[in-house]
Design an enzyme around this catalytic site. Structure first.
Site, PDB file in Angstrom:
ATOM      1  N   THR A1521       0.808  -1.217   0.000  1.00  0.00           N
ATOM      2  CA  THR A1521       0.000   0.000   0.000  1.00  0.00           C
ATOM      3  C   THR A1521       0.840   1.265   0.000  1.00  0.00           C
ATOM      4  O   THR A1521       0.392   2.306  -0.489  1.00  0.00           O
ATOM      5  CB  THR A1521      -0.936   0.010   1.225  1.00  0.00           C
ATOM      6  OG1 THR A1521      -0.157  -0.205   2.399  1.00  0.00           O
ATOM      7  CG2 THR A1521      -1.977  -1.077   1.103  1.00  0.00           C
ATOM      8  N   CYS A1522       2.048   1.224   0.566  1.00  0.00           N
ATOM      9  CA  CYS A1522       2.874   2.436   0.567  1.00  0.00           C
ATOM     10  C   CYS A1522       3.284   2.828  -0.836  1.00  0.00           C
ATOM     11  O   CYS A1522       3.502   4.004  -1.111  1.00  0.00           O
ATOM     12  CB  CYS A1522       4.116   2.228   1.432  1.00  0.00           C
ATOM     13  SG  CYS A1522       3.805   2.536   3.162  1.00  0.00           S
ATOM     14  N   ALA A1523       3.421   1.839  -1.705  1.00  0.00           N
ATOM     15  CA  ALA A1523       3.836   2.108  -3.081  1.00  0.00           C
ATOM     16  C   ALA A1523       2.667   2.036  -4.047  1.00  0.00           C
ATOM     17  O   ALA A1523       2.862   2.185  -5.250  1.00  0.00           O
ATOM     18  CB  ALA A1523       4.922   1.117  -3.506  1.00  0.00           C
TER      19      ALA A1523
END
Length: 1555
Positions: A1521-1523
């Site tokens: 999710t961070c990327a």
């Protein structure tokens, strides 16, 4: 070429574990400016490189930790721990190591100097490499490096042992790192020829790679030696044999060599051009940028040789460069290289006819059209580097290229290239026609959008050439769809002589070629009148034709620039082809009377004098409009008495209807006719009842009949709102708005302050606190006023003054030094510094000010902005603790008490000293200075004369300013006289606004006065006044139409209450946006000096306060972030062109701010949020969340946390919202197993009586705490750039924005209650009307007026509907509602619903919000815009084209891959809730940021997932999710994919773990 792989492996085993030398690029002990170290086996570093997948993982292996781990706190206590101090014995380590290194170097050199076994030499070289890798800077002396160089060069030439060669070259590389001056020693001992020889005859690849490393190091210090030894061709000849990372090193060497190219012998670098041009086709961004940089420097060196430029063109350079500057190119370049490539084409076109032909043949106009279109493209999708403004940006270079492609109009016989260009265009008219059709519309658009002086001049120069070289028939086609007359009329309002002469030349050419076509058009649009105004400005009175009231020719005899300023003259701004020496020695090319002479020639040649007689009206439409304006003005004057209002209402309506019909008629009305007719001024008088034109500014309510003005507004609205449902683009309201917008663009001349000449440099500021600053100082001579006898002289010397400290601080510095009472203490330097920084703290961006009052650690930075922040930090915070964030742009909390404000509000006296009255008054050029401003701001105000186009700050830093001081008398105040006069100019408008406060709608419609930079006689004032009225009518259309229907029911024109229902379409809000003002503000926001010092003009902040609708939403977002959070946080990191330029991206807030990690529990989300806010609400830190017993951290979990908290606030049982009727006691913030409050119209606070402390077991004190937390949470989400998922009602957003609610706003959150109350109000109005007509004899009719029944039969009591415990009237027995007290009942219900019943909750919300940043900053948005800013886009993933455009497919997938096609179809088949769940699964939030998928940062990426099982159908998709990174297995069918995707979305929520 030998294969060295196996042999190198043996060597590796002999070396220490951390010293393995198998690949020089994998082991680089020190950094290099050449390139970023990249492993040779990976040219594309992506998250897929990691083996382990993450199931809804937040990041891949510490992606967020790379930005700084930060501290980690939790809801259960801090996780911080202080590290133990190092033992003192470590301090002796460097000294001991230095001594040891000296001995080791001597020993190794002795070993290498002896003739011995080759194995011993290898060992010695290996040890030398280790020593050079880790030696201290002082360990290696120049003498030892000089001694070492010939030995290493000799060993590098060793032919029999390849290990010796490799290690010797590696030692050379490390030697250059450890001792940069050793490059000279190596060059003296012929190291460069030796390395080049190895590269030209490659035997071993690892040796060649090491040679490239060594040459790159040497080329930093000795570029000329590398060039002369054939270094460029040596590194380029076999470049294709190397990996991408090694190619980067080779190209970095070429860039270094090209820094110093000789002009006498171009062959060493010209022979490399074919290879470099071929390398431009490569896909690696860093490689292409290095190649482009090299070619740019080569072109700069040979730009004066036509033969050399032709040689450059023969290798496909132009074709490759055009592909790279195309905005649709896959390879996006950094801003300097992108601009440099356009400059490269400029140099080629300025000296090579071959380049000109090639550019025309390759259709360069279409690419330049796209570049110019970015000048005023404010969309979220535009990459930020294309938005940079200034004379050296991409747009400026594009205009240079356009000017070079077209031959000069002035015949230059010494320039044969100009004649060749003319012949080419004459022989290829189709090329010129295509060129003009592509560029003329966009050039006109650029000028009309408020371009700065450089861009405006460049655009007009190209237009002038296009018109001049186009034949008559071609010119007709070129100008067919372009209103050139209106365009020229607008340009004539400019004040610069260079712009005026170009405009006159264009007009002269058009009239010379096409007089019959454009003669009447020039009269209608006012071009002739503008030319006449240049010659006889006295004929142009503001009352007659205000458009050209400021156009005149200056009588200044010093028009010509001096030699010193010639480089800044616009005459030379686009002379890329002229030799620099000519430009440097020339002066302004314009003759003294050139503008006057050309204007006189046009007037006498093309138009008769009688046609310019304003009394004749010039055109029929103008005469009609003047007649209507005069009639409207006469009626307004007559109807100012109360008894005349009714009689003239129908006449007013008739005239207004005629005006609208004329504006909307078949014959178009030009801006000149619209403004010259006096229609706008008549409308202003009508809407203000003449108050804005009266000299009497004293507020006297007796002069007003509120009912008259109320009916005026309703009458004005009825004309427009009654036709809004007509399915046409030409209904009256948008037509009038567009006319006003065009007029505003023509008459406004707000100045731009651009720091084009500013250069950062260190200097010493003597005044007021004596310290070094990282910006230039102003030169000031302080002079005592001639009439002053109580003060002494300060000094006869010129002193340096910090330009960004307040004048109040300067006055306090001077007072003890000029006062004759020497008993006063003269402050020390330290005290001066403290006082100065205290004053600065309220003037400069509060980017890093600690909200807790602590002074952060000093930041070591050379940039001006950091230095300014550092000065501010020194001052600390002495203001109220609940409002720690200083207002960078303006302090709008009490505008009326501040007078003129600007970006960077200067400190008040109270913040600097207990004595608020100034002891000294300061004057500049005879005008008193506002001591709340900085000296820089005060000078800018002085120099912004209306007769000049103030475009930059060129001369500010070189002048000496004579500041006069005198003592302040007892009766004198610190407010300057000019500010008082400006406030006086607005007092008439303030008077009208005070009247508007008495009306039901007007207090909200006209809640801000206009900018004090406007005078009431200014035509801009009139246009803005009418625009503001129309914007209010459009925004409160439901209120106005409901009130009109209610009055119709009261008077019997409507019989049924069902007819009260109103359905009115709104004019889109973007109709009120001024493109020109938006672009001007955009330019100011891009100016670094204005941002960091508060040097923006006053109109920016004041128009943003009074008329925010004039600016596009995207620009207001930037302004808001700058005002609320300061420059450091407002500017996103321009790391790549691929990053979104949006200010509302998911990561935009991270730049420069510290990060904090916070541990939360999923079981106690709201409690965790409360404790998080308690710790960090007053700190400017970016918060990141880590869940207890989960491994994920970073952006994804943080976004999910904000989503979960949003849902917690929506649960029933909290006692916060109207629809929450659940009676469950709540002992903590956590509502266990509660249901979501459902509201189709959004959440609105539940009313609580002032006498109620508890309701259904819910304590009101707990409700207040929750609203405080909600305010903190909302503000923190805005500060950190997080998206919330909470559906507030429109009315609640209005309360957040500080706007009052009325009865008509209840419709937005409770339509049923609103309908009943409006019907009751209509009945009350009917009762009053009948009583006024029939007296008391209408009882029967009144009793049956409400749907054939009586009010008493409804059995209503005085309790709030839906809340039986909320008693509206005091007393033991509730009173029943009847016809006599119905009006009282309605007013009490409205008050309880939107005022007294919710005021404490709203104030609690605002108090929590203000703890993060002042809530007044969000008032620049509408309710819908603020919802978009806070909650992102409502509609998600609806367009398949958008999905394809803004999703990256990688690692096995392309846009046409079957799994991708199936995925896009599956997403389109999802319902809205499934799309939200998919978004939350991939990104952590169920909504997209403002701007949609295009603003998602990082970009949504979909890759092929490596199979974990034998069949892909058995695997589940996983995400990081961070990327925003989705790993999708290649499912066999769409149905299988949908099944697995829905399963993963459903089951994968609620945790972040490794898969």
């Amino acid at each position: 070429m030998g294969n060295r792989g196996q042999k190198r492996a043996e060597t590796v085993d002999e070396l220490p574990a951390d010293k393995r030398a198998c690949n020089s690029l994998e082991f680089r002990p020190s950094t290099s400016t050449a390139s970023v170290p990249t492993p040779m086996n990976s040219t594309n570093s992506t998250p897929e490189a990691h083996d382990g997948d993450m199931d809804t993982s937040s990041s891949f292996s510490g992606s967020t930790r790379s930005e700084g781990e930060g501290e980690k706190d939790s809801a259960y206590g801090s996780c911080d721990s202080d590290g133990e101090h190092r033992p003192n014995s470590f301090r002796e380590y460097p000294r001991r190591r230095l001594s040891s290194d000296h001995g080791k170097f001597k020993k190794v050199m002795a070993s290498l100097g002896q003739e011995g076994e080759e194995s011993n030499i290898v060992d010695a070289l290996t040890e030398l490499c280790e020593l050079l890798s880790f030696c201290a800077d002082s360990s290696l002396s120049s003498m030892m490096a000089d001694t070492m160089s010939p030995i290493l060069v000799k060993l590098a030439r060793h032919e029999s042992n390849d290990d010796i060669m490799l290690l010797a070259i590696r030692a050379i590389t490390y030697l250059c790192d450890a001792h940069p001056r050793s490059s000279g020693f190596l060059v003296r001992h012929d190291a460069v020829p030796a390395l080049c020889q190895k590269l030209m005859a490659i035997e071993y690849q690892d040796v060649a790679e090491q040679c490239l490393e060594a040459l790159e190091k040497i080329s930093h210090e000795q570029p000329l030696a590398c060039l002369q030894s054939g270094g460029i061709m040596a590194v380029l000849t076999y470049i294709d044999f190397f990996s991408t990372s090694v190619q980067r090193v080779a190209l970095s060497t070429v860039v270094n060599i090209c820094k110093k190219l000789p002009s006498d012998n171009p062959s060493p670098f010209m022979e490399a051009v074919p290879i470099l041009c071929n390398l431009l086709q490569y896909e690696d961004k860093q490689l292409v940028e290095n190649v482009a940089t090299s070619l740019i420097r080569i072109a700069e060196r040979v730009c004066h040789s036509s033969d050399m430029l032709d040689e450059l063109c023969k290798h496909g350079l132009i074709h490759q460069a055009m592909q790279l500057i195309d905005l649709n190119c896959r390879t996006t370049l950094c801003q300097p290289v992108y601009t440099g490539l356009i400059g490269l084409l400029v140099k080629l076109a300025s000296g090579s006819i071959l380049a000109v032909r090639t550019l025309f043949e390759l259709n360069v106009s279409s690419i330049l059209k796209d570049i110019l279109s970015t000048y005023n493209d404010l969309s979220f999708r535009l990459p930020s580097p294309y938005m940079v403004d200034g004379p050296c940006n991409q747009v400026h270079e594009a205009l240079k290229l356009l000017n070079e492609l077209l031959p000069s109009i002035a015949r230059d016989h010494q320039n044969p290239l100009n004649l060749e260009k003319e012949n080419f265009l004459g022989n290829h008219p189709d090329c010129l026609n295509k060129f003009g059709m592509d560029l003329l519309p966009i050039l006109i658009q650029v000028v009309n959008s408020g371009a700065n002086l450089y861009v405006c001049y460049g655009s007009l120069s190209v237009i002038n050439k296009l018109v001049y070289y186009s034949k008559s028939e071609m010119l007709v086609e070129l100008l067919k769809d372009t209103n050139i007359s209106s365009f020229l009329a607008g340009v004539f309002t400019r004040k610069d002589h260079h712009v005026l002469i170009l405009s006159l030349q264009i007009a002269d050419t058009v009239l010379k070629k096409l007089p019959d076509i454009f003669l009447n058009s020039f009269i209608k649009e006012g071009v002739y009148f503008a030319i006449d105004a240049l010659l006889t400005p006295e004929k142009c009175s503001q009352l007659m034709f205000p458009v050209f009231s400021g156009v005149q020719i200056s009588n200044d005899t010093n028009q010509k620039s001096s030699v010193r300023d010639s480089l800044r003259c616009l005459c030379y701004a686009f002379d890329a082809g002229r030799p620099r020496s000519v430009s440097e020695t020339g002066t302004c090319r314009l003759e003294k009377d050139s503008v006057h002479n050309l204007a006189e020639q046009i007037r006498t040649k093309y138009v008769a004098a009688d046609k310019l007689n304003p009394e004749q009206g010039l055109t029929n439409i103008l005469q009609k409009l003047k007649t209507l304006a005069a009639s409207l003005t006469d009626l307004v004057n007559i109807s100012m008495s109360k008894d005349a209002s009714k009689r003239h209402e129908e006449e007013l309506f008739s005239i207004l209807h005629q005006i609208v019909a004329e504006l909307n008629g078949r014959d178009p009305v030009s801006t000149f006719e619209f403004m010259g007719s006096g229609i706008v001024k008549a409308l202003v008088k009508y809407l203000s009842n003449g108050q804005c034109s009266r000299d009497n500014t004293e507020l006297t309510h007796g002069l007003y009949d509120t009912s008259i003005l109320e009916k005026r507004i309703e009458l004005f609205g009825r004309i427009f709102l009654s036709s809004l449902n007509v399915p046409s683009e030409d209904f009256p309201l948008p037509v009038l708005i567009r006319k006003l917008q065009t007029a505003l663009s023509s008459v406004e001349n707000f100045p731009l302050i651009l720091s084009t000449s500013y250069k950062q440099r260190n200097s010493y500021a003597t005044v007021p606190y004596g310290r070094c600053v990282s910006h230039p100082c102003l030169k000031v001579l302080f002079i005592r006023n001639e009439e002053e006898t109580c003060l002494c002289d300060y000094s006869e010397d010129i002193v340096t003054v910090d330009p960004f400290c307040s004048l109040d601080a300067i006055a306090k510095y001077l007072w003890p030094r000029v006062s004759k009472n020497r008993t006063e203490h003269v402050p020390s330097t330290a005290t001066q510094a403290q006082n100065g920084t205290e004053c600065l703290s309220s003037q400069l961006p509060a980017d890093i000010t600690s909200s807790t009052g602590r002074s952060p650690e000093r930041m070591a930075s050379n940039s001006m902005s950091f230095d300014m922040q550092e000065m501010e930090e020194t001052a600390g915070s002495s203001e109220a603790p609940n409002d720690p964030v200083q207002d960078h742009v303006e302090n709008r909390q009490d505008m009326s008490s501040e007078g003129d404000t600007s970006m960077g509000v200067a400190c008040s006296g109270s913040s600097c000293n207990a004595d608020t009255s100034p002891k000294l008054l300061l004057y500049l050029d005879g005008q008193q200075l506002d001591q709340t401003l900085s000296l820089y701001q005060a000078i800018l105000q002085q120099q912004m004369k209306p007769e000049h186009d103030f475009g930059d700050t060129t001369k500010i830093w070189s002048q000496v300013y004579k500041v006069t001081y005198k003592s302040a008398g007892k009766s004198r105040q610190g407010c300057p006289e000019d500010s008082q006069l400006q406030t006086h100019d607005l007092s008439t408008l303030d008077t009208v606004e005070e009247w508007w406060q008495c009306t039901p709608f007007s207090s909200v419609m006209f809640s801000h006065y206009f900018a004090s930079v406007l005078e009431k006689t200014c035509p801009v004032y009139d246009v803005l006044f009418v625009l503001k009225s129309l914007e209010g009518i459009n925004r409160f259309r439901f209120h106005l139409m409901s009130r009109e229907r209610m009055r119709a029911f009261a008077e019997g024109r409507i019989d049924s209450l069902d007819n009260l229902k109103v359905t009115v379409s709104a004019v889109p809000q973007n109709e009120f946006v001024s493109n020109k003002l938006t672009e001007k503000l955009e330019q100011q926001l891009r100016d670094p000096l204005a941002l960091s010092t508060g040097g923006m003009p006053l109109w920016c902040s004041q128009l943003m306060t009074s008329c925010p609708y004039l600016f596009a939403f995207e620009v207001r977002c930037k302004y808001f972030r700058l005002a609320a959070f300061g420059q450091l946080q407002a500017q996103p990191n321009p790391a790549s062109n691929n990053d979104s330029g949006s200010l509302n991206g998911r990561r935009q807030s991270s730049g420069g701010l510290p990060r904090k990690k916070f541990l939360v529990s999923r079981d106690r989300i709201l409690d965790s949020a409360s404790q998080m806010m308690d710790l960090y609400v007053r700190q400017k830190t970016v918060l990141e969340v880590e869940y207890n017993e989960e491994v994920g951290t970073g952006l994804g979990p943080t976004l999910e946390f904000y989503t979960l908290v949003s849902h917690e606030f929506q649960k029933s049982g909290l006692g916060m919202w109207r629809e929450d009727h659940r009676s469950l006691p709540s002992t903590s913030f956590q509502a266990q197993d509660a249901q979501i409050v459902q509201s189709s119209c959004g959440l609105f606070p539940r009313p609580w009586s002032s006498t109620m402390g508890t309701s259904s077991g819910i304590e009101f004190s707990e409700v207040i705490k929750k609203f405080i937390l909600l305010g903190q949470f909302v503000a923190k989400a805005l500060q950190d750039g997080r998206v919330l998922d909470i559906p507030f009602s429109k009315a609640f957003y209005k309360l957040m924005l500080g706007r009052e609610l009325t009865l008509y706003d209840i419709h937005s959150f409770d339509p049923e209650l609103a309908r009943a109350l409006l019907e009751f109000e209509a009945v009350v109005e009917r009762k009053r009307y009948l009583e006024s007509v029939s007296g008391e004899n209408s009882t029967f009719e009144l009793n049956s007026i409400f749907r054939n029944t009586t009010i008493g039969d409804l059995c209503l009591d005085f309790t709030l509907p839906g809340y039986p415990d909320f008693i509206l009237t005091p007393g033991p027995d509730p009173e029943m509602v009847n016809m006599m007290n119905l009006d009282k009942y309605v007013s009490l219900v409205v008050d309880a619903t939107i005022h007294s019943g919710i005021c404490r909750q709203v104030e609690a919300f605002k108090s929590g919000f203000n703890q993060v940043f002042p809530i007044t900053h969000i008032q620049v948005f509408t309710e819908e815009e603020f919802e978009r800013l806070l909650c992102g886009e409502c509609e998600v993933l609806n367009l398949s084209n958008e999905l394809l455009d803004h999703i990256k497919f990688d690692h096995g997938y392309t846009a046409s891959s079957p799994p991708i096609v199936n995925l896009l179809e599956v997403i389109q088949e999802f319902d809205q809730e499934q799309k939200r769940a998919f978004l939350q699964f991939v990104t952590g939030a169920p909504r997209l940021p403002p701007g949609g998928l295009a603003s998602l940062n990082p970009k949504l990426t979909i890759v092929r997932k490596q199979q974990c099982s034998k069949w892909a159908d058995a695997d589940l998709p996983s995400v990081m999710t961070c990327a925003n990174y989705l790993k999708l297995p290649p499912y066999s069918s769409k149905e299988r994919m949908k099944e697995k995707l829905l399963y993963a979305i459903t089951e994968g929520q609620g945790s972040f773990h490794l898969s």
